[in-house]
Scaffold this active site. Structure first.
Site, short mmCIF file in Angstrom:
data_model
loop_
_atom_site.label_atom_id
_atom_site.label_comp_id
_atom_site.label_asym_id
_atom_site.label_seq_id
_atom_site.Cartn_x
_atom_site.Cartn_y
_atom_site.Cartn_z
CG HIS A 208 -2.17 -0.92 0.87
ND1 HIS A 208 -3.44 -0.64 1.27
CD2 HIS A 208 -2.24 -2.09 0.18
CE1 HIS A 208 -4.26 -1.61 0.85
NE2 HIS A 208 -3.55 -2.50 0.19
CB SER A 212 -1.35 -2.74 -7.68
OG SER A 212 -1.93 -3.39 -6.58
CE LYS A 235 -10.20 -8.77 -12.77
NZ LYS A 235 -9.54 -7.87 -13.71
CG ASP A 236 -9.51 -9.82 -5.15
OD1 ASP A 236 -8.94 -10.24 -6.17
OD2 ASP A 236 -9.00 -8.98 -4.39
CD GLU A 279 3.73 -34.04 -0.31
OE1 GLU A 279 2.56 -33.69 -0.31
OE2 GLU A 279 4.09 -35.19 -0.65
#
Ligand code: HEM
Lengths: 413, 215
Positions: A208, A212, A235-236, A279
């Site tokens: 922040h 972005s 959107k998320d 894994e």
């Protein structure tokens, strides 16, 4: 009434101000693609792992003589215990898929570049911590692969010069992996995800501060930013729905995809499984480890293969902002690098015989070569592109670069 | 997105990479109570002489839907909450086989190939040229050919034994994961709900984002 409560709080704590600053007025580029959903998804997966983990821990017994049985009790007798366990074991794999896509996004769009270096580095610390959490969690079912995998990996610390043996003993709490190891891994497996959650907060504060990045790599003008809420919350939300459909399909219809057959046999120090394979999410790094014939060399290579990402903000010397959008050579390098990781992952799952070893060495070489040629390639590409791209685009690039340099001064919250 | 799918495929095929030396026969596992009951019958009468099923209690068989009289005859004087024991003491087993026969409750999920392995193992017995018992999947096997596949003379006899192996496999698949049917049933509802929710979320997202085009 509600208003009264909120203003009561606001006089004592900046609740409304935080919501405004971080959510309803937080400016976000309007052109973010769905690749930007994965950070939020990672946070969601973390919360789910912590919740399912806490409920599992209420029934799990971190004792070598009881661990395997207690997991079967969870699977069979605890109400919806099977759901908790499958959510958690599938969630671990999902976590890495999400994190790896999130990192690949960062690489592809060059989001690690100035001014987002700290964001990138905190992300790397997060990755390492999640890897440690998953590694310790994998011991807890106390199956054959849990036991032998932990043995192999703790053994690697024996490569530490001079004090190797002491380090291994310290990690295991015993000469071999055993009850002491299980108990301390459980304690740390409970702790680490909360450290991860704390680091996520740091990661977000850093985000922040610098805001972005976006697919173009070019800094957008104010009119091209939109508030995070409601645009990116919606959107998320949709992205989360799609994610949950895929995730729940695995949880409900194919949960054993992520639980190896060998691990359904209780740990037995007397019987070594034919192939000890970590894994899937560790396989590329495991392949790098194995392609160096010397143990210390292999461990150093494996550690470097993770740490080298830290130099990317400096290694990328292009003056064209962002990643692959305007940079064809960078784009090709990116895809070759990803392909190389897939090859390494495939080789890591194979027994080290025949073609597997030399091919692993070639792939390891290419992996590291990517980091070392990047300064040269990015510089050359820069020169080549600057001679070809239209003037107004170059001017935009330069404005973005200037902003990136100055951003930290004026824009901090 | 395509990378996600590739990764998913990668994980799916991953267990198959581990060991694929023998071709395993594919078995269609059944989930109806009759098949599971036949499988339970065979396992209790032919396998628990040597193997235990320590995670399965007699009570679980009742819950599965097997008739009370039948389960009572299997458990004898044991209380319903007893785990299904092996009739053979560990000492006798070690003396006879050199090892304790493994517990069968998780066996159907404990070998690469899972159900297919179990089925193929049970049908994998043959008689070696020197008259001993061998198994295609287990060199030096000590367990006898319990279902008698090596002695089957006619195709009918073979088919009968294959049926039996299939019932045993089905029962042991249930034993390894007794909540599988419940899980899948719940899964349809969960996925159905999520699909609906996701469509609504998409519509909401589109509605919210449509405001942007107007300015
Ligand atoms: C960073 C988040 C986490 C990751 C990546 C993670 C990963 C794992 C993995 C890979 C396993 C083995 C899964 C299996 O084969 O069954 C496991 C097991 C376990 N974890 Fe976690 N875990 C996380 C968070 C937590 C938390 C916060 C707790 C407790 C508060 C927890 C408690 C347990 C327990 C009790 C087990 C043993 C039961 C089981 O194996 O399913 N985990 N974890």
């Amino acid at each position: 009434m509600a208003k009264g409560i909120i203003s009561w709080i606001d006089r004592r704590f900046p609740l409304t101000a935080i919501i405004k600053h971080e959510l309803t007025e937080y400016p976000t580029p309007r052109n973010l693609s769905y690749w930007w959903n994965f950070g939020f998804l990672a946070g969601f997966v973390l919360v789910l792992q912590i919740l399912t983990g806490i409920f599992l821990a209420m029934h799990y017994k971190p004792d070598a003589s009881m661990a395997f049985d207690s997991l079967q009790t969870i699977m069979r007798d605890v109400n919806y215990g099977w759901l908790l366990r499958y959510l958690h074991s599938t969630g671990a794999s999902a976590f890495f898929i999400v994190i790896y896509v999130h990192m690949a996004r960062t690489l592809y769009y060059g989001s690690y570049r100035a001014p987002r270096e700290l964001l990138w580095w905190t992300g790397q610390v997060l990755l390492l911590s999640i890897m440690a959490s998953a590694f310790m969690g994998y011991l807890l079912p106390w199956g054959q692969m849990s036991y032998w995998g932990a043995g192999v990996i703790t053994n690697l610390f024996g490569a530490t010069p001079f004090i190797g043996e002491a380090v291994v003993l310290w990690l295991r709490g015993d000469f071999a992996v055993g009850d002491a190891t299980l108990t301390r891994f459980f304690a740390l497996h409970y702790l680490f995800p909360f450290l991860v959650a704390g680091m996520v907060v740091i990661h977000l504060v850093s985000l922040h501060t610098v805001k972005s990045s976006n697919p173009s790599g070019i800094n957008l003008e104010d009119k091209d930013n939109i508030p995070f809420h409601p645009y990116y919350t919606s959107k998320d939300g949709f992205g989360l729905g799609v994610y949950l459909i895929i995730f729940c399909w695995f949880v409900f219809f194919a949960p054993n995809t992520f639980i190896e057959a060998v691990n359904n046999n209780p740990a037995n120090p007397l019987v070594t499984p034919p192939h000890i394979v970590p894994e899937w999410y560790f396989l590329p790094f495991y392949a790098i480890l194995r392609s160096i014939p010397d143990l210390l060399g292999g461990v150093v290579a494996m550690v470097m293969s993770l740490l080298l990402f830290a130099v990317l903000p400096f290694a990328d010397r292009s003056t064209i902002p962002g990643g692959a959008r305007y940079r064809p050579i960078y784009r090709v390098t990116f895809f070759l690098f990803i392909a190389d990781i897939f090859v390494l992952g495939y080789l890591g799952a194979q027994a080290p015989t025949g073609y597997v070893v030399p091919m692993g060495q070639v792939a390891t070489f290419l992996y590291f070569a990517t980091f070392f040629i990047l300064p040269i390639v990015s510089k050359r590409e820069d020169k080549w592109l600057r001679a070809r791209l239209p003037q107004e685009l170059l001017a935009q690039f330069d404005r973005t670069n200037a902003l990136a340099k100055g951003q930290n001064k004026g824009d901090a919250p | 997105m395509s990378r996600l799918i590739a990764l998913a495929l990668c994980c799916l095929s991953y267990s198959a990479w581990a060991s694929e030396e023998h071709k395993l026969a594919k078995v269609q596992v059944r989930t109806d109570v009759q098949s599971l009951e036949r499988g339970a019958e065979t396992v209790i009468s032919m396998c628990t002489g040597c193997h235990s099923l320590k995670y399965i209690k007699y009570r679980d068989l009742l819950k599965l839907g097997i008739a009370k009289e039948k389960v009572n005859s299997w458990r004898g004087s044991n209380p319903p909450g007893t785990s299904i024991p092996s009739q053979m003491s560990p000492e006798v087993a070690v003396k006879g086989f050199g090892s304790i026969p493994p517990d069968l409750s998780l066996m159907a999920q404990a070998r690469d190939g899972r159900a297919n392995y179990l089925y193929s193992y049970l049908l994998g017995f043959y008689v070696t040229p020197d008259g001993k018992s061998g198994n295609h999947l287990f060199p030096g096997v000590k367990m006898p050919d319990v279902l008698g596949i090596a002695g089957a003379r006619t195709p009918e006899e073979r088919a009968q034994i294959e049926e039996k192996a299939r019932d045993v496999t089905s029962f042991l698949m249930w034993a390894a994961d007794p909540h599988e049917q419940e899980r899948k049933k719940l899964g349809y509802y969960v996925i159905g709900y999520l699909v609906l929710l996701t469509v609504l979320l998409k519509l909401m997202k589109m509605r919210i984002w449509s405001r942007l085009r107007n300015n």
